[in-house]
Design a protein around this motif. Structure first.
Motif: not given
Length: 540
Positions: A56, A93, A117
């Protein structure tokens, strides 16, 4: 970094990335355990077994996404997935964070622990220091040594130093391609109409501003604004810093106050005189009347583009973007011409102004991340081959052509080509600005990104921004009081400027002293004391 400038157009799959991200508000520590899923080398057990994993990455959302794209699914995110993610068995992502609320949202994510993240970033050194001091960040030093030779070479030791907290590498600092900040601009057509030369000193500027007010060469019907001003730093810093007297090393270290990513001069000799000059300009009707309310610079830009403003200071290239403020001004006033100038002179005749530190944003891996190796490998990928070049410039022949190895933006690119790059600056996180190997080439390339009609002015504005600059003070270790009081003091500093500038001349000294007292009791004195003690410690 090797670049294949003749790379053919890349065919990128249309794979849709995961876009649903829940911003948890649970106040779980960001430095929580990773449950033993990290190997002894900082890798992941899943990745070591060949299972596909998810990385992320934070990305700024500026609200400018083209139709048919999202922040998480666009040309650049698909390029990352195909070029980095798929070969490494990683799903990348992207987690959107509103640019205008980045620190607030990042604080929420960091406190959530589980939803933060794997790669986050901020421009604010005090935010970085706070996360590091609270144990919320991964030590990336060993990871860089093991997995990122190209990234380390690209950044260099001087830039990497900015990512250390008490000797530990807790951040990967982005590298700035250009450290110049500000230039000033004047309506050249107004000067020509009044048969006046461009001012080259502060005193000459004052006489020019008075002439603008008295003669209204723009025929604004009495609405002329000789000197456009806001409470944003780009508008007042060039003026105020020009009044600061030459400083000793000790004065620079102890009396400078770093609030956020800027050094501020309220304690430096000459600051009061600079504010007194602003007060004089304001009371003579030479500065924007309601500048203290214009925090987002909306009125400032409207006044320039409508032809009311004769002179202002600004970030060096902000005026020159396609369909930006200068374009609107020229559409409204056909004869309008803006001339970049350097005008605020100090006691030594120099055009002193602040510059950026060589680092840009602080790229961090939260301690709770299960993907520290993958995160560093992503940054290493970006610094390798021509990936950074491609992210920043797009496709040759569609976004740019090469002239002597420097990418030159096409004059009339297709809408597809334009949309391709809408997020490029926020994806190229290891660099603030385009990198071509030298500052000279970086600045030349930066100028060539603008419309041909402005490229000479951009080059001049960049030269001005890099003249007689003042470097930020590096203390060697964080100043805890700055981290604690920076946000409050930023507001106090702005209030000090506004109220002192708008005071009646006979009340200036009283207002200034009252506001300075308020500033010092709300953290300014604590910062001064800590910096003074540290200077004595470092210098015996």
């Amino acid at each position: 970094m090797n670049r294949q400038h003749t790379r053919s157009k890349r065919l990128i799959s249309s794979k849709t990335l995961v876009s649903a991200v829940v911003l948890s508000t649970l106040l779980v520590s960001a430095c929580s355990s990773n449950d033993g899923k990290t190997s002894s080398t900082g890798g992941t057990a899943e990745g070591g077994n060949g299972a596909r994993v998810t990385l992320k990455v934070e990305v700024f959302d500026r609200g400018n996404t083209p139709t048919g794209m999202t922040i998480q699914d666009n040309y650049m995110t698909r390029y990352v997935q195909e070029s980095f993610g798929d070969p490494n068995n990683i799903d990348v992502e992207f987690v959107p964070i509103p640019r205008s609320e980045e620190i607030e949202k990042l604080n929420v994510l960091m406190s959530s622990g589980s939803n933060v993240p794997d790669i986050v970033f901020t421009y604010d050194p005090n935010t970085f220091n706070r996360y590091a001091s609270q144990g919320g960040l991964t030590d990336v030093g060993p990871l860089l040594d093991e997995h990122a030779p190209n990234l380390k070479a690209f950044l260099g030791d001087d830039v990497l130093e900015y990512g250390k907290f008490e000797g530990t590498q807790f951040a990967v600092p982005a590298k700035r391609s250009n450290t110049g900040k500000y230039a000033s601009f004047i309506r050249q057509d107004w000067l020509e109409k009044l048969d006046m030369p461009a001012p080259t000193t502060t005193d000459e500027l004052y006489e020019t501003l008075k002439a603008f007010k008295e003669n209204d060469p723009g025929e604004t019907g009495g609405q002329v604004i000789p000197f456009g001003m806001t409470i944003a730093s780009a508008q007042y810093e060039t003026l105020l810093w020009s009044f600061i007297e030459p400083l000793s090393e000790e004065e620079r270290f102890t009396m400078t106050q770093q609030l956020g990513s800027n050094d501020y001069p309220p304690l430096l000799p000459g600051f009061k005189e600079g504010l007194k000059f602003m007060n004089k300009l304001y009371n003579e009707g030479l500065i924007s009347k309601d500048f203290g309310l214009d925090e987002d610079k909306k009125k400032f830009n409207e006044d320039i583009s409508s032809g009311k403003t004769g002179f202002f200071s600004e970030d060096d290239v902000n005026m020159f973007y396609e369909n930006g403020t200068y374009d609107i001004l020229r559409a409204n006033v056909e004869s309008a011409k803006l001339l970049p100038i350097d005008v605020f002179t100090n006691s030594e005749g120099k055009y002193v102004k602040p510059k950026y530190a060589p680092n840009g944003m602080y790229i961090m891996i939260p301690k709770s991340s299960q993907r520290p190796v993958e995160a560093i490998k992503y940054l290493e990928w970006m610094a390798s081959e021509d990936h950074l070049f491609h992210i920043q410039n797009g496709v040759e022949g569609e976004n740019y052509t090469l002239e002597d190895g420097i990418p030159v933006v096409l004059e009339n690119p297709s809408q597809e080509a334009i949309d391709r790059l809408f997020i490029s600056g926020d994806m190229a996180i290891i660099s603030n600005g385009k990198q071509l190997g030298s500052e000279e080439d970086n600045m030349k390339a930066r100028a060539l990104q603008f419309p041909t009609r402005y490229q000479e002015d951009v080059a001049l504005a960049q030269d001005i921004a890099n003249r007689d600059t003042v470097e930020m003070v590096v203390t060697g270790r964080p100043i805890e009081a700055q981290t604690k009081y920076a946000t409050t003091l930023q507001d106090k500093f702005n209030e000090l400027i506004v109220k002192s500038t708008m005071a009646s001349p006979d009340q200036f000294d009283t207002v200034f002293e009252n506001m300075m007292r308020d500033y010092m009791t709300n953290g300014g004195q604590a910062i001064l004391d800590e910096r003074t003690a540290l200077y004595k410690e470092l210098n015996g």
